[in-house]
Design a protein around this motif. Structure first.
Motif, mmCIF file in Angstrom:
data_model
loop_
_atom_site.group_PDB
_atom_site.id
_atom_site.type_symbol
_atom_site.label_atom_id
_atom_site.label_comp_id
_atom_site.label_asym_id
_atom_site.label_seq_id
_atom_site.Cartn_x
_atom_site.Cartn_y
_atom_site.Cartn_z
ATOM 1 N N VAL A 1 93.796 69.145 73.018
ATOM 2 C CA VAL A 1 93.333 67.859 72.520
ATOM 3 C C VAL A 1 94.123 66.728 72.990
ATOM 4 C CG1 VAL A 1 92.941 66.580 70.320
ATOM 5 C CG2 VAL A 1 92.622 69.230 70.523
ATOM 6 N N PRO A 2 93.363 65.766 73.842
ATOM 7 C CA PRO A 2 94.080 64.858 74.173
ATOM 8 C C PRO A 2 94.862 63.981 73.101
ATOM 9 C CG PRO A 2 91.939 64.799 75.222
ATOM 10 C CD PRO A 2 92.225 65.887 74.120
ATOM 11 N N GLY A 3 96.286 63.771 73.303
ATOM 12 C CA GLY A 3 97.090 63.043 72.548
ATOM 13 C C GLY A 3 97.653 63.603 71.193
ATOM 14 N N ALA A 4 96.914 64.818 70.768
ATOM 15 C CA ALA A 4 97.511 65.242 69.592
ATOM 16 C C ALA A 4 98.783 65.483 69.586
ATOM 17 C CB ALA A 4 96.436 66.610 69.359
ATOM 18 N N MET A 5 99.499 66.169 70.702
ATOM 19 C CA MET A 5 100.981 66.627 70.504
ATOM 20 C C MET A 5 101.674 65.270 70.513
ATOM 21 S SD MET A 5 101.412 69.856 69.995
ATOM 22 C CE MET A 5 102.897 69.904 70.207
ATOM 23 N N ASP A 6 101.300 64.320 71.150
ATOM 24 C CA ASP A 6 102.114 63.045 71.255
ATOM 25 C C ASP A 6 101.742 62.070 70.123
ATOM 26 O OD1 ASP A 6 103.412 63.824 73.771
ATOM 27 O OD2 ASP A 6 101.292 63.335 74.746
ATOM 28 N N ALA A 7 100.938 62.387 69.273
ATOM 29 C CA ALA A 7 100.351 61.435 68.050
ATOM 30 C C ALA A 7 101.523 61.440 67.089
ATOM 31 C CB ALA A 7 99.118 61.669 67.566
ATOM 32 N N GLY A 8 101.421 60.241 66.337
ATOM 33 C CA GLY A 8 102.224 60.251 65.081
ATOM 34 C C GLY A 8 101.840 60.863 63.895
ATOM 35 N N LEU A 9 102.527 61.085 62.887
ATOM 36 C CA LEU A 9 101.709 61.714 61.555
ATOM 37 C C LEU A 9 100.819 60.861 61.116
ATOM 38 C CD1 LEU A 9 105.238 63.152 60.131
ATOM 39 C CD2 LEU A 9 103.400 64.274 61.590
ATOM 40 N N GLY A 10 100.697 59.574 61.232
ATOM 41 C CA GLY A 10 99.723 58.643 60.809
ATOM 42 C C GLY A 10 98.651 58.562 61.660
ATOM 43 N N ASP A 11 98.511 59.094 62.766
ATOM 44 C CA ASP A 11 97.151 59.176 63.386
ATOM 45 C C ASP A 11 96.272 60.213 63.195
ATOM 46 O OD1 ASP A 11 98.513 57.197 65.101
ATOM 47 O OD2 ASP A 11 99.539 58.460 66.427
ATOM 48 N N ALA A 12 94.960 59.769 63.158
ATOM 49 C CA ALA A 12 94.096 60.643 62.948
ATOM 50 C C ALA A 12 93.771 61.901 63.898
ATOM 51 C CB ALA A 12 92.676 59.944 62.742
ATOM 52 N N ILE A 13 94.084 61.411 65.390
ATOM 53 C CA ILE A 13 93.957 62.522 66.355
ATOM 54 C C ILE A 13 94.988 63.788 66.003
ATOM 55 C CG2 ILE A 13 95.715 61.435 67.942
ATOM 56 C CD1 ILE A 13 92.469 63.374 68.984
ATOM 57 N N PHE A 14 96.106 63.440 65.374
ATOM 58 C CA PHE A 14 97.304 64.307 64.891
ATOM 59 C C PHE A 14 96.576 65.483 63.943
ATOM 60 C CE2 PHE A 14 100.301 66.491 62.337
ATOM 61 C CZ PHE A 14 101.182 66.868 63.394
ATOM 62 N N TRP A 15 95.875 64.881 62.952
ATOM 63 C CA TRP A 15 95.442 65.742 61.819
ATOM 64 C C TRP A 15 93.979 66.262 62.354
ATOM 65 C CZ3 TRP A 15 98.762 67.355 58.770
ATOM 66 C CH2 TRP A 15 99.976 66.638 58.607
ATOM 67 N N GLY A 16 93.314 65.448 63.076
ATOM 68 C CA GLY A 16 91.966 66.043 63.649
ATOM 69 C C GLY A 16 92.230 67.257 64.296
ATOM 70 N N GLY A 17 93.310 66.998 65.265
ATOM 71 C CA GLY A 17 93.562 68.299 66.314
ATOM 72 C C GLY A 17 93.947 69.373 65.452
ATOM 73 N N MET A 18 94.806 69.254 64.149
ATOM 74 C CA MET A 18 95.200 70.350 63.495
ATOM 75 C C MET A 18 93.976 71.224 62.899
ATOM 76 S SD MET A 18 98.424 71.095 63.618
ATOM 77 C CE MET A 18 98.121 72.058 62.196
ATOM 78 N N VAL A 19 92.930 70.272 62.337
ATOM 79 C CA VAL A 19 91.705 70.857 61.879
ATOM 80 C C VAL A 19 90.938 71.775 62.956
ATOM 81 C CG1 VAL A 19 89.408 70.242 60.816
ATOM 82 C CG2 VAL A 19 91.765 69.136 59.789
ATOM 83 N N VAL A 20 90.928 71.261 63.855
ATOM 84 C CA VAL A 20 90.165 71.935 65.010
ATOM 85 C C VAL A 20 91.103 73.176 65.395
ATOM 86 C CG1 VAL A 20 89.544 71.643 67.401
ATOM 87 C CG2 VAL A 20 88.953 69.937 65.871
ATOM 88 N N ALA A 21 92.232 72.835 65.625
ATOM 89 C CA ALA A 21 93.090 74.068 66.048
ATOM 90 C C ALA A 21 93.025 75.203 65.031
ATOM 91 C CB ALA A 21 94.664 73.413 66.248
ATOM 92 N N LEU A 22 93.336 74.882 63.947
ATOM 93 C CA LEU A 22 93.367 75.968 62.595
ATOM 94 C C LEU A 22 91.894 76.615 62.509
ATOM 95 C CD1 LEU A 22 95.623 74.196 60.194
ATOM 96 C CD2 LEU A 22 96.159 76.284 61.750
ATOM 97 N N THR A 23 91.075 76.036 62.836
ATOM 98 C CA THR A 23 89.676 76.309 62.601
ATOM 99 C C THR A 23 89.479 77.373 63.549
ATOM 100 O OG1 THR A 23 88.573 74.391 61.797
ATOM 101 C CG2 THR A 23 87.228 75.932 62.740
ATOM 102 N N ALA A 24 89.838 76.975 64.788
ATOM 103 C CA ALA A 24 89.696 77.794 66.007
ATOM 104 C C ALA A 24 90.594 79.342 65.974
ATOM 105 C CB ALA A 24 90.264 77.065 67.422
ATOM 106 N N ALA A 25 91.618 78.952 65.302
ATOM 107 C CA ALA A 25 92.634 80.212 64.869
ATOM 108 C C ALA A 25 91.933 81.098 64.228
ATOM 109 C CB ALA A 25 93.758 79.649 64.579
ATOM 110 N N PHE A 26 91.371 80.585 63.255
ATOM 111 C CA PHE A 26 90.591 81.564 62.174
ATOM 112 C C PHE A 26 89.631 82.216 62.761
ATOM 113 C CE2 PHE A 26 87.120 82.755 59.279
ATOM 114 C CZ PHE A 26 87.904 83.123 58.257
ATOM 115 N N VAL A 27 88.598 81.548 63.551
ATOM 116 C CA VAL A 27 87.532 82.186 64.334
ATOM 117 C C VAL A 27 87.906 83.407 65.446
ATOM 118 C CG1 VAL A 27 85.813 81.774 66.064
ATOM 119 C CG2 VAL A 27 85.967 80.167 64.135
ATOM 120 N N ALA A 28 89.166 83.024 65.802
ATOM 121 C CA ALA A 28 89.811 83.962 66.720
ATOM 122 C C ALA A 28 90.442 85.298 66.267
ATOM 123 C CB ALA A 28 90.868 83.204 67.772
#
Length: 151
Positions: free
Chosen positions: A96-123
């Protein structure tokens, strides 16, 4: 939903809860401490295993199983599920572009987590279903839970 799919979904959600706690905590610590992406992923993965195993051990110990026996069972039953979740979760966060470099206050960090955890559940769901069908994975726990487990 058929009973084995329900058990697999429950097992996957239970596993995901522990993994998510460890993963988010690791990412928060790594990001706050300014660790590299690799160091942060290693920390988050380690904590995901710790919390995943820990949450799985609690109901077994509460049912009267000694901690050493619970940990042995949990290691045998949950390792594959946690491993699949962590590989998928970290792979998604890494792409996810920018997710690992985003700060804790950035939506991309938390959005990336939601996508990542959803994908983890599906897998992990089909992995848990496959293990349950063979009397392994979460099925090993089931015999040790109380009569109200998974209701």
């Amino acid at each position: 939903m058929n009973p084995r799919n329900r058990l697999a979904a429950s097992a996957t959600l239970h596993c995901l809860t522990g993994c998510a706690i460890g993963e988010v905590l690791g990412l928060v610590i790594g990001t706050t401490a300014g660790l590299s992406n690799v160091q942060t992923i290693v920390l988050a993965t380690g904590l995901a295993f710790v919390f995943g195993y820990g949450l799985s051990s609690v109901p077994l110990v509460r049912s009267g199983m000694p901690l050493a026996g619970a940990l042995k069972l949990v290691l045998a039953a949950d390792t594959v599920s946690i491993l699949v979740m962590e590989v998928v979760d970290n792979a998604v966060m890494a792409v996810v572009p920018g997710a690992m470099d985003a700060g804790l206050g950035d939506a991309i960090f938390w959005g990336g987590m939601v996508v990542a955890l959803t994908a983890a559940f599906v897998a992990a769901f089909p992995v848990n279903r496959w293990l349950i069908d063979r009397g392994k994975g979460h099925a090993l726990h089931h015999a040790h839970h109380g009569p109200d487990a998974h209701r």
